[in-house]
Design a protein around this motif. Structure first.
Motif, mmCIF file in Angstrom:
data_model
loop_
_atom_site.group_PDB
_atom_site.id
_atom_site.type_symbol
_atom_site.label_atom_id
_atom_site.label_comp_id
_atom_site.label_asym_id
_atom_site.label_seq_id
_atom_site.Cartn_x
_atom_site.Cartn_y
_atom_site.Cartn_z
ATOM 1 N N THR A 159 -3.073 -0.644 -9.532
ATOM 2 C CA THR A 159 -2.474 -1.688 -8.698
ATOM 3 C C THR A 159 -1.677 -1.057 -7.563
ATOM 4 O O THR A 159 -1.296 0.115 -7.616
ATOM 5 C CB THR A 159 -1.518 -2.606 -9.490
ATOM 6 O OG1 THR A 159 -0.241 -1.962 -9.657
ATOM 7 C CG2 THR A 159 -2.102 -2.972 -10.841
ATOM 8 N N ASP A 160 -1.420 -1.887 -6.559
ATOM 9 C CA ASP A 160 -0.518 -1.443 -5.501
ATOM 10 C C ASP A 160 0.911 -1.822 -5.877
ATOM 11 O O ASP A 160 1.172 -2.311 -6.985
ATOM 12 C CB ASP A 160 -0.940 -2.002 -4.143
ATOM 13 C CG ASP A 160 -0.851 -3.528 -4.049
ATOM 14 O OD1 ASP A 160 -0.239 -4.159 -4.941
ATOM 15 O OD2 ASP A 160 -1.387 -4.082 -3.076
ATOM 16 N N LEU A 161 1.832 -1.595 -4.969
ATOM 17 C CA LEU A 161 3.246 -1.846 -5.244
ATOM 18 C C LEU A 161 3.531 -3.326 -5.453
ATOM 19 O O LEU A 161 4.517 -3.685 -6.111
ATOM 20 C CB LEU A 161 4.100 -1.297 -4.088
ATOM 21 C CG LEU A 161 5.616 -1.344 -4.203
ATOM 22 C CD1 LEU A 161 6.101 -0.669 -5.476
ATOM 23 C CD2 LEU A 161 6.258 -0.698 -2.979
ATOM 24 N N GLU A 202 -7.073 -8.076 -18.394
ATOM 25 C CA GLU A 202 -6.748 -7.304 -17.196
ATOM 26 C C GLU A 202 -5.380 -7.692 -16.661
ATOM 27 O O GLU A 202 -4.663 -6.859 -16.090
ATOM 28 C CB GLU A 202 -7.824 -7.495 -16.127
ATOM 29 C CG GLU A 202 -9.125 -6.764 -16.437
ATOM 30 C CD GLU A 202 -10.143 -6.880 -15.316
ATOM 31 O OE1 GLU A 202 -9.822 -7.512 -14.285
ATOM 32 O OE2 GLU A 202 -11.251 -6.344 -15.474
ATOM 33 N N GLU A 203 -4.996 -8.962 -16.831
ATOM 34 C CA GLU A 203 -3.666 -9.400 -16.400
ATOM 35 C C GLU A 203 -2.576 -8.809 -17.287
ATOM 36 O O GLU A 203 -1.458 -8.567 -16.839
ATOM 37 C CB GLU A 203 -3.593 -10.923 -16.391
ATOM 38 C CG GLU A 203 -4.455 -11.583 -15.330
ATOM 39 C CD GLU A 203 -3.991 -11.242 -13.925
ATOM 40 O OE1 GLU A 203 -2.774 -11.272 -13.677
ATOM 41 O OE2 GLU A 203 -4.854 -10.943 -13.073
ATOM 42 N N TRP A 204 -2.896 -8.570 -18.562
ATOM 43 C CA TRP A 204 -1.934 -7.916 -19.450
ATOM 44 C C TRP A 204 -1.753 -6.455 -19.016
ATOM 45 O O TRP A 204 -0.633 -5.923 -19.058
ATOM 46 C CB TRP A 204 -2.412 -7.978 -20.893
ATOM 47 C CG TRP A 204 -2.437 -9.341 -21.488
ATOM 48 C CD1 TRP A 204 -3.199 -10.405 -21.070
ATOM 49 C CD2 TRP A 204 -1.696 -9.817 -22.611
ATOM 50 N NE1 TRP A 204 -2.970 -11.496 -21.875
ATOM 51 C CE2 TRP A 204 -2.065 -11.166 -22.835
ATOM 52 C CE3 TRP A 204 -0.780 -9.221 -23.474
ATOM 53 C CZ2 TRP A 204 -1.531 -11.932 -23.865
ATOM 54 C CZ3 TRP A 204 -0.243 -9.980 -24.513
ATOM 55 C CH2 TRP A 204 -0.616 -11.319 -24.702
ATOM 56 N N ALA A 205 -2.845 -5.809 -18.600
ATOM 57 C CA ALA A 205 -2.731 -4.444 -18.072
ATOM 58 C C ALA A 205 -1.919 -4.451 -16.783
ATOM 59 O O ALA A 205 -1.134 -3.535 -16.518
ATOM 60 C CB ALA A 205 -4.121 -3.864 -17.830
ATOM 61 N N ARG A 206 -2.101 -5.483 -15.978
ATOM 62 C CA ARG A 206 -1.292 -5.641 -14.767
ATOM 63 C C ARG A 206 0.191 -5.764 -15.127
ATOM 64 O O ARG A 206 1.061 -5.248 -14.429
ATOM 65 C CB ARG A 206 -1.763 -6.880 -14.013
ATOM 66 C CG ARG A 206 -0.997 -7.226 -12.744
ATOM 67 C CD ARG A 206 -1.670 -8.409 -12.095
ATOM 68 N NE ARG A 206 -1.016 -8.848 -10.879
ATOM 69 C CZ ARG A 206 -0.320 -9.973 -10.765
ATOM 70 N NH1 ARG A 206 -0.181 -10.773 -11.816
ATOM 71 N NH2 ARG A 206 0.226 -10.319 -9.622
ATOM 72 N N ARG A 209 -1.066 -5.926 -7.094
ATOM 73 C CA ARG A 209 -2.403 -6.452 -6.873
ATOM 74 C C ARG A 209 -3.404 -5.451 -7.425
ATOM 75 O O ARG A 209 -3.336 -4.259 -7.100
ATOM 76 C CB ARG A 209 -2.654 -6.705 -5.384
ATOM 77 C CG ARG A 209 -1.792 -7.819 -4.809
ATOM 78 C CD ARG A 209 -1.994 -7.970 -3.326
ATOM 79 N NE ARG A 209 -1.502 -6.810 -2.596
ATOM 80 C CZ ARG A 209 -0.746 -6.869 -1.496
ATOM 81 N NH1 ARG A 209 -0.374 -8.041 -1.013
ATOM 82 N NH2 ARG A 209 -0.359 -5.769 -0.881
ATOM 83 N N ILE A 210 -4.314 -5.920 -8.255
ATOM 84 C CA ILE A 210 -5.274 -5.027 -8.903
ATOM 85 C C ILE A 210 -6.296 -4.537 -7.880
ATOM 86 O O ILE A 210 -6.980 -5.326 -7.235
ATOM 87 C CB ILE A 210 -5.981 -5.736 -10.070
ATOM 88 C CG1 ILE A 210 -4.957 -6.092 -11.165
ATOM 89 C CG2 ILE A 210 -7.082 -4.857 -10.650
ATOM 90 C CD1 ILE A 210 -5.548 -6.895 -12.318
ATOM 91 N N ARG A 211 -6.399 -3.213 -7.745
ATOM 92 C CA ARG A 211 -7.400 -2.606 -6.859
ATOM 93 C C ARG A 211 -8.713 -2.376 -7.603
ATOM 94 O O ARG A 211 -9.786 -2.567 -7.050
ATOM 95 C CB ARG A 211 -6.878 -1.271 -6.316
ATOM 96 C CG ARG A 211 -5.621 -1.369 -5.451
ATOM 97 C CD ARG A 211 -5.908 -2.088 -4.140
ATOM 98 N NE ARG A 211 -4.776 -2.021 -3.236
ATOM 99 C CZ ARG A 211 -4.599 -1.084 -2.313
ATOM 100 N NH1 ARG A 211 -5.471 -0.089 -2.195
ATOM 101 N NH2 ARG A 211 -3.549 -1.129 -1.508
ATOM 102 N N THR A 212 -8.624 -1.927 -8.862
ATOM 103 C CA THR A 212 -9.807 -1.681 -9.665
ATOM 104 C C THR A 212 -9.419 -1.691 -11.132
ATOM 105 O O THR A 212 -8.231 -1.550 -11.463
ATOM 106 C CB THR A 212 -10.480 -0.341 -9.291
ATOM 107 O OG1 THR A 212 -11.733 -0.224 -9.944
ATOM 108 C CG2 THR A 212 -9.597 0.830 -9.681
ATOM 109 N N GLY A 236 0.788 -1.224 0.000
ATOM 110 C CA GLY A 236 0.000 0.000 0.000
ATOM 111 C C GLY A 236 0.818 1.271 0.000
ATOM 112 O O GLY A 236 0.254 2.376 0.003
ATOM 113 N N ARG A 237 2.139 1.139 -0.041
ATOM 114 C CA ARG A 237 2.999 2.314 0.032
ATOM 115 C C ARG A 237 2.928 3.176 -1.226
ATOM 116 O O ARG A 237 3.130 4.401 -1.173
ATOM 117 C CB ARG A 237 4.451 1.867 0.253
ATOM 118 C CG ARG A 237 5.497 2.960 0.259
ATOM 119 C CD ARG A 237 5.279 3.936 1.403
ATOM 120 N NE ARG A 237 6.339 4.929 1.438
ATOM 121 C CZ ARG A 237 6.435 5.981 0.631
ATOM 122 N NH1 ARG A 237 5.503 6.175 -0.289
ATOM 123 N NH2 ARG A 237 7.438 6.829 0.751
#
Length: 391
Positions: free
Chosen positions: A102-104, A371-375, A107-110, A83-84
């Motif tokens: 995503t967070d650091l 969505e995983e490709w965007a990740r 992990r996808i938040r939205t 979350g930093r």
């Protein structure tokens, strides 16, 4: 940009510090002793790298559960505080933009999806900007800084320059995408080939965790390949390493959009399979869904088209394995919907092409939505932020 979203500088910028942070990011929590073992660094070097990361809040210590180091001090495991910082990843397909926050720890938040009907660079960049602004507003509500944007596009992409030299599915040539998106969003932007970005995410958070040498092969609208050699994602001197879709395997085969003859992509991409089925059956097959129906129904010509595609993919994977000797090849992409139709042909062609012990390479499948490709694009932005660039 609101002060809440002041872009920071990562507190450490040495190769050793990057290695420590990436190891904690992908494999933590880990004690300092375990970090030294996995990175090959001395205990002193690990301690030196970890200290500023803890002070800046990017890494935190967890409870030691009574475990003690040999020198008597607590062997507290350390882990990344996801979350930093926040990052935005964008995947551009031929007709849609997918953006994720995503967070650091990636992990996808939205997520946001937005279709487009025109592929003009200015229009698509406007859509990227609009989705990015939406995600920045959402991040603002969390009170955590967005530190960068990653954009993933298919084709010949020069990450170091941030330029899309050629994207066949978008019809783009020599677009300074990183500069244009950065000017619009006021954030650092990393632009990379979509398969290479996906490979970064797979290396750190997916099917490649812990593998020093592996490959990701994607099947669908195109045939792509991401390579990890000695723990590094390879982009090559000109940014096109891994382009197995343009490996010519049949001198009598169809002409590819790149201008060559008999490329893997000209035989095994979705459009190539559709074209072959139309030619062999005489039916005006509309799309891949209809092609799959025909093949599953046993229609002559349809099953053969998928068999030929599987053979081409298997031969291409065999070439990758013979050249680089990876321990694992991960097959992904939207084309996996037809995997049951060409899996046997991939295995047979790979087995015939792989030389000697190379045939021991594990070939596995991993379905991943866009969505995983965007990740993966977000992972590329994180990679830039922490100063660990591909070679």
């Amino acid at each position: 940009m609101p002060s809440t979203y002041r872009v920071e500088t990562f507190p450490v910028a040495t190769p050793a510090a990057s290695a420590v942070f990436i190891t904690v990011l992908s494999q933590g929590p880990l004690t300092r002793v375990e970090l030294a073992r996995r990175t090959g660094l001395s205990s002193a070097a690990v301690t030196k790298a970890v200290r500023p990361l803890i002070e800046a809040g990017y890494v935190i210590e967890t409870e030691d559960d009574g475990v003690r180091a040999s020198v008597g001090r607590p062997a507290n495991p350390v882990q990344v505080d996801g979350g930093r910082a926040l990052f935005i990843g964008v995947k551009v397909t031929g007709d849609e933009v997918i953006a994720v926050l995503t967070d650091l720890c990636c992990r996808i938040r939205t997520a946001r999806h937005a279709p487009f009907t025109t592929q003009r660079p200015a229009d698509v960049i406007g859509l990227i900007t609009a989705l990015t602004e939406e995600l920045i507003a959402e991040a603002q509500g969390l009170g955590v800084a967005v530190q960068g944007v990653g954009v993933a596009v298919s084709g010949d992409v020069d990450r170091s320059a941030g330029v899309v030299h050629y994207s066949p599915f978008l019809g783009w040539r020599d677009i300074a995408l990183a500069e244009l998106v950065s000017a619009a969003t006021k954030l650092p932007v990393t632009v990379d080939n979509d398969v290479r970005a996906l490979t970064i995410a797979e290396q750190w958070f997916g099917g490649g965790v812990g593998c020093a040498n592996f490959a990701v092969v994607t099947v669908g609208a195109g045939i792509g390949c991401g390579l990890v050699v000695d723990g590094r994602v390879v982009s090559g001197s000109h940014g096109v390493a891994g382009e197995i879709g343009h490996l010519p395997i049949d001198p009598q085969g169809p002409v590819c959009h790149c201008g060559n003859t008999g490329c893997v992509e000209a035989i095994a991409s979705d459009s190539a399979i559709l074209r072959r089925i139309r030619e062999d059956t005489g039916r005006p097959v509309a799309d891949s869904a209809e092609a799959l129906q025909l093949a599953h129904a046993g229609t002559a010509g349809a099953r053969e088209a998928y068999a030929r595609a599987g053979e081409a993919i298997g031969r291409a994977i065999g070439a990758v394995v013979n050249l680089l000797g990876p321990e694992r090849v991960i097959i992904s992409g939207e084309g996996l919907a037809a995997y049951d139709l060409f899996a046997e042909h991939i295995r047979d062609a790979f087995g015939a092409a792989a030389f000697g012990a190379a045939a021991r390479c594990e070939v596995t499948t991993r379905p991943l939505p866009f969505e995983e490709w965007a990740r993966g694009a977000a992972a590329a932005a994180i990679q830039t932020f922490i100063g660990s660039e591909p070679r």
